[in-house]
Design an enzyme around this catalytic site. Structure first.
Site, PDB file in Angstrom:
ATOM      1  N   TRP A 185       0.863  -1.190   0.000  1.00 57.94           N
ATOM      2  CA  TRP A 185       0.000   0.000   0.000  1.00 57.94           C
ATOM      3  C   TRP A 185       0.899   1.238   0.000  1.00 57.94           C
ATOM      4  CZ3 TRP A 185      -0.307   3.753   4.022  1.00 57.94           C
ATOM      5  CH2 TRP A 185      -1.165   4.823   3.706  1.00 57.94           C
ATOM      6  N   GLU A 226      -3.249  -2.959  -2.223  1.00 59.44           N
ATOM      7  CA  GLU A 226      -4.374  -2.296  -1.540  1.00 59.44           C
ATOM      8  C   GLU A 226      -4.691  -0.953  -2.185  1.00 59.44           C
ATOM      9  OE1 GLU A 226      -3.588  -1.644   2.623  1.00 59.44           O
ATOM     10  OE2 GLU A 226      -5.622  -0.938   3.024  1.00 59.44           O
ATOM     11  N   LYS A 228      -6.962   2.771  -2.412  1.00 58.44           N
ATOM     12  CA  LYS A 228      -7.450   3.779  -1.472  1.00 58.44           C
ATOM     13  C   LYS A 228      -8.033   4.952  -2.233  1.00 58.44           C
ATOM     14  CE  LYS A 228      -6.247   6.041   2.818  1.00 58.44           C
ATOM     15  NZ  LYS A 228      -5.415   6.032   3.991  1.00 58.44           N
ATOM     16  N   ASP A 259      -9.812  -2.652   1.557  1.00 54.97           N
ATOM     17  CA  ASP A 259      -9.936  -2.151   2.939  1.00 54.97           C
ATOM     18  C   ASP A 259     -11.260  -1.408   2.981  1.00 54.97           C
ATOM     19  OD1 ASP A 259      -9.834  -0.082   4.997  1.00 54.97           O
ATOM     20  OD2 ASP A 259      -7.713  -0.562   5.265  1.00 54.97           O
ATOM     21  N   HIS A 262     -11.644   2.358   2.632  1.00 51.73           N
ATOM     22  CA  HIS A 262     -11.013   3.008   1.485  1.00 51.73           C
ATOM     23  C   HIS A 262     -11.929   3.275   0.302  1.00 51.73           C
ATOM     24  CE1 HIS A 262      -6.658   1.893   2.763  1.00 51.73           C
ATOM     25  NE2 HIS A 262      -7.347   2.487   3.707  1.00 51.73           N
ATOM     26  N   HIS A 286      -8.862  -5.891   4.399  1.00 49.42           N
ATOM     27  CA  HIS A 286      -8.534  -5.226   5.651  1.00 49.42           C
ATOM     28  C   HIS A 286      -9.873  -4.832   6.243  1.00 49.42           C
ATOM     29  CE1 HIS A 286      -4.104  -3.707   5.166  1.00 49.42           C
ATOM     30  NE2 HIS A 286      -4.193  -5.002   5.401  1.00 49.42           N
ATOM     31  N   ASP A 294     -12.240   7.433   6.503  1.00 38.00           N
ATOM     32  CA  ASP A 294     -11.356   6.290   6.787  1.00 38.00           C
ATOM     33  C   ASP A 294     -10.689   6.468   8.147  1.00 38.00           C
ATOM     34  OD1 ASP A 294      -9.784   4.020   6.438  1.00 38.00           O
ATOM     35  OD2 ASP A 294      -8.190   5.140   5.439  1.00 38.00           O
ATOM     36  N   ASP A 296     -10.476   4.430  10.771  1.00 33.30           N
ATOM     37  CA  ASP A 296      -9.852   3.266  11.409  1.00 33.30           C
ATOM     38  C   ASP A 296     -10.255   3.073  12.857  1.00 33.30           C
ATOM     39  OD1 ASP A 296      -8.110   1.809   9.408  1.00 33.30           O
ATOM     40  OD2 ASP A 296      -7.456   3.861   9.075  1.00 33.30           O
ATOM     41  N   ASP A 326      -7.445  -4.013  10.309  1.00 31.55           N
ATOM     42  CA  ASP A 326      -6.623  -2.812  10.115  1.00 31.55           C
ATOM     43  C   ASP A 326      -7.318  -1.606  10.725  1.00 31.55           C
ATOM     44  OD1 ASP A 326      -4.892  -0.864   9.318  1.00 31.55           O
ATOM     45  OD2 ASP A 326      -5.422  -0.925   7.188  1.00 31.55           O
TER      46      ASP A 326
HETATM   47  C1  RNT Z   1      -3.840   2.873   5.284  1.00 28.59           C
HETATM   48  C2  RNT Z   1      -3.894   1.491   4.778  1.00 28.59           C
HETATM   49  C3  RNT Z   1      -2.802   0.556   5.241  1.00 28.59           C
HETATM   50  C4  RNT Z   1      -2.221   0.920   6.554  1.00 28.59           C
HETATM   51  C5  RNT Z   1      -1.393  -0.141   7.157  1.00 28.59           C
HETATM   52  C6  RNT Z   1      -0.618   0.438   8.270  1.00 28.59           C
HETATM   53  O1  RNT Z   1      -4.938   3.615   4.937  1.00 28.59           O
HETATM   54  O2  RNT Z   1      -5.114   0.953   5.155  1.00 28.59           O
HETATM   55  O3  RNT Z   1      -3.299  -0.706   5.372  1.00 28.59           O
HETATM   56  O4  RNT Z   1      -3.238   1.180   7.428  1.00 28.59           O
HETATM   57  O5  RNT Z   1      -0.647  -0.778   6.237  1.00 28.59           O
HETATM   58 ZN    ZN Z   2      -5.672  -1.155   5.131  1.00 30.22          ZN
END
Ligand code: RNT
Ligand code: ZN
Length: 419
Positions: A185, A226, A228, A259, A262, A286, A294, A296, A326
């Protein structure tokens, strides 16, 4: 009212729907989740002193952050003792452990810098370790760019980093006699309206091609990419968009990673899984929780988490979808964050495993939408918790809320004593 007698009651409920709870428990026991190490230290790592940067951010300053490998390992071990089942650990390259004053920059790291993690993983019985190049929080992120940078020396640095990571991933796969998922990523993007999107995306594809040109065992190292939609300070565009990533992964025979933080806020990953499964042999997730963006946050047992689990189970894809968590919440006890997130994804999987999908699919096929809605709603109050308690008890993990006191005792005895 014991766990076992409760389970007998629940078993009858599900039997009525044609669901075998014993079978569901067995399958749940075979499902490993990759627990992300970075919740334990707010994504800081051990290889640099600077702050987290690269379009992601932790918020909060709850006491007890793990400051070194010993503390992080102790915290991971504690969390896993509160989580039923056998799992994997997801490491980032910035968690390299250097000994005897040695230091290697990210383009020079080697398997030996992860030997301590392997020893730790074997001691606590991990099923495997997954890996990630760390392409953020580093001085070679020039103007915030890495594999898309117009500067060749910058791209080369990160290409070499990713190649070093493939070698480490191979080592991790061999040590645990399982695959190692290696996820790439990059945050690369722009705060404001770009003059050129194609140029950087082309450089990104070329950099990835260069990384993948290195020989490695493709049965052992499963490289994922990944996507985003945006990052902090990168609101206008990111190079690794959903379309870039899906197209790249598909044409180069690597795997896409989705993810669920994202995408645009009303877009859901649960809806994307079936399409991706039609065109990819495997895919990676993720699992996180975005609140308005986003952000988290810790994974809860919410509708989207349950819907993701349903897609994995009802498409018979438990061995095709690799699930990692994640999120990084620094405002609460970090052991609790891990435990809540892991247990919740397992509960979501159990809920899916206890759903009579054949029956529901038939109702859909026969256009009996009234009954479909009515039955799906009734199933929501079936005694999932009693089956979950049985799973925890069988696996020797705390039943129900009993883990909370254990977590708080660890906070008092260990976390609050950290400076
Ligand atoms: C960030 C991505 C990625 C990171 C990790 C730390 O937006 O989701 O996965 O969070 O690799
Ligand atoms: Zn991620």
């Amino acid at each position: 009212m014991s766990v076992d007698s409760n389970y007998e009651v629940a078993r009858e409920f599900y039997k009525k729907q044609g669901v075998d709870t014993d079978e569901a428990l067995k399958k749940l026991g075979q499902f490993s989740i990759s627990m992300h190490c970075w919740q334990g230290d707010d994504v800081v790592g051990f290889d640099q002193d600077g702050p987290l940067s690269g379009g992601i951010q932790t918020t909060g300053n709850y006491p007890g952050r793990a400051r070194n490998p010993e503390e992080l390992m102790a915290d991971i071990e504690k969390a896993l003792s509160l989580i039923p089942g056998e799992h994997r650990l997801n490491l980032h390259a910035c968690y390299a452990i250097f000994e005897d004053g040695e230091k290697a920059d990210r383009d020079r790291i080697e398997p030996k810098h992860f030997k301590k993690w392997v020893e730790f993983g074997k001691r606590i019985g991990l099923k495997g370790i997954d890996f990630n190049p760390t392409i953020f929080s580093h001085s070679m992120m020039v103007d915030g760019l890495s594999l898309t940078s117009p500067k060749k020396e910058v791209r080369d640095f990160w290409i070499n980093h990713c190649k070093a990571c493939i070698r480490i991933s191979e080592y991790l796969a061999e040590e645990f006699n399982t695959h190692c998922e290696m996820n790439i990523w990059i945050p690369d993007g722009l705060k404001d309206v770009p003059a050129d999107r194609m140029g950087p995306r082309k450089r990104y594809a070329e950099s990835l091609d260069e990384i993948l040109s290195m020989p490695y065992d493709k049965t052992k190292v499963l490289i994922t990419l990944e996507s985003k939609v945006f990052g902090i300070g990168l609101e206008s565009y990111t190079a690794g968009s959903a379309e870039f990533t899906a197209g790249y992964a598909y044409t180069r025979h690597i795997l896409p990673l989705m993810d669920n933080g994202h995408y645009h806020p009303t877009e859901v990953v649960s809806d994307k899984i079936s399409s991706m499964l039609l065109f990819n042999e495997k895919l990676a997730l993720h699992v996180t929780r975005g609140v308005r963006w986003d952000s988290d946050h810790v994974v809860l047992l919410d509708d989207e988490t349950k819907e993701i689990a349903k897609e994995i189970v009802r498409n018979d894809a438990m061995d095709r979808v690799m699930v990692g968590l994640d999120f990084f919440d620094a405002s609460i006890n970090r052991i609790s964050a891990w435990t809540v997130g892991m247990r919740n994804f397992q509960k979501a999987m159990l809920s899916a495993l206890l759903t009579p999908f054949d029956k529901l699919k038939t109702l859909q096929e026969e256009s009996r939408f009234t009954e479909l809605m009515a039955l799906q709603e009734e199933l929501k109050t079936y005694p999932l918790g009693l089956v979950w308690d049985k799973f925890c008890a069988d696996k020797g993990a705390p039943v129900g809320e009993n883990w909370i006191d254990e977590m708080l005792a660890y906070e008092k005895d260990v976390l609050l004593k950290r400076g």
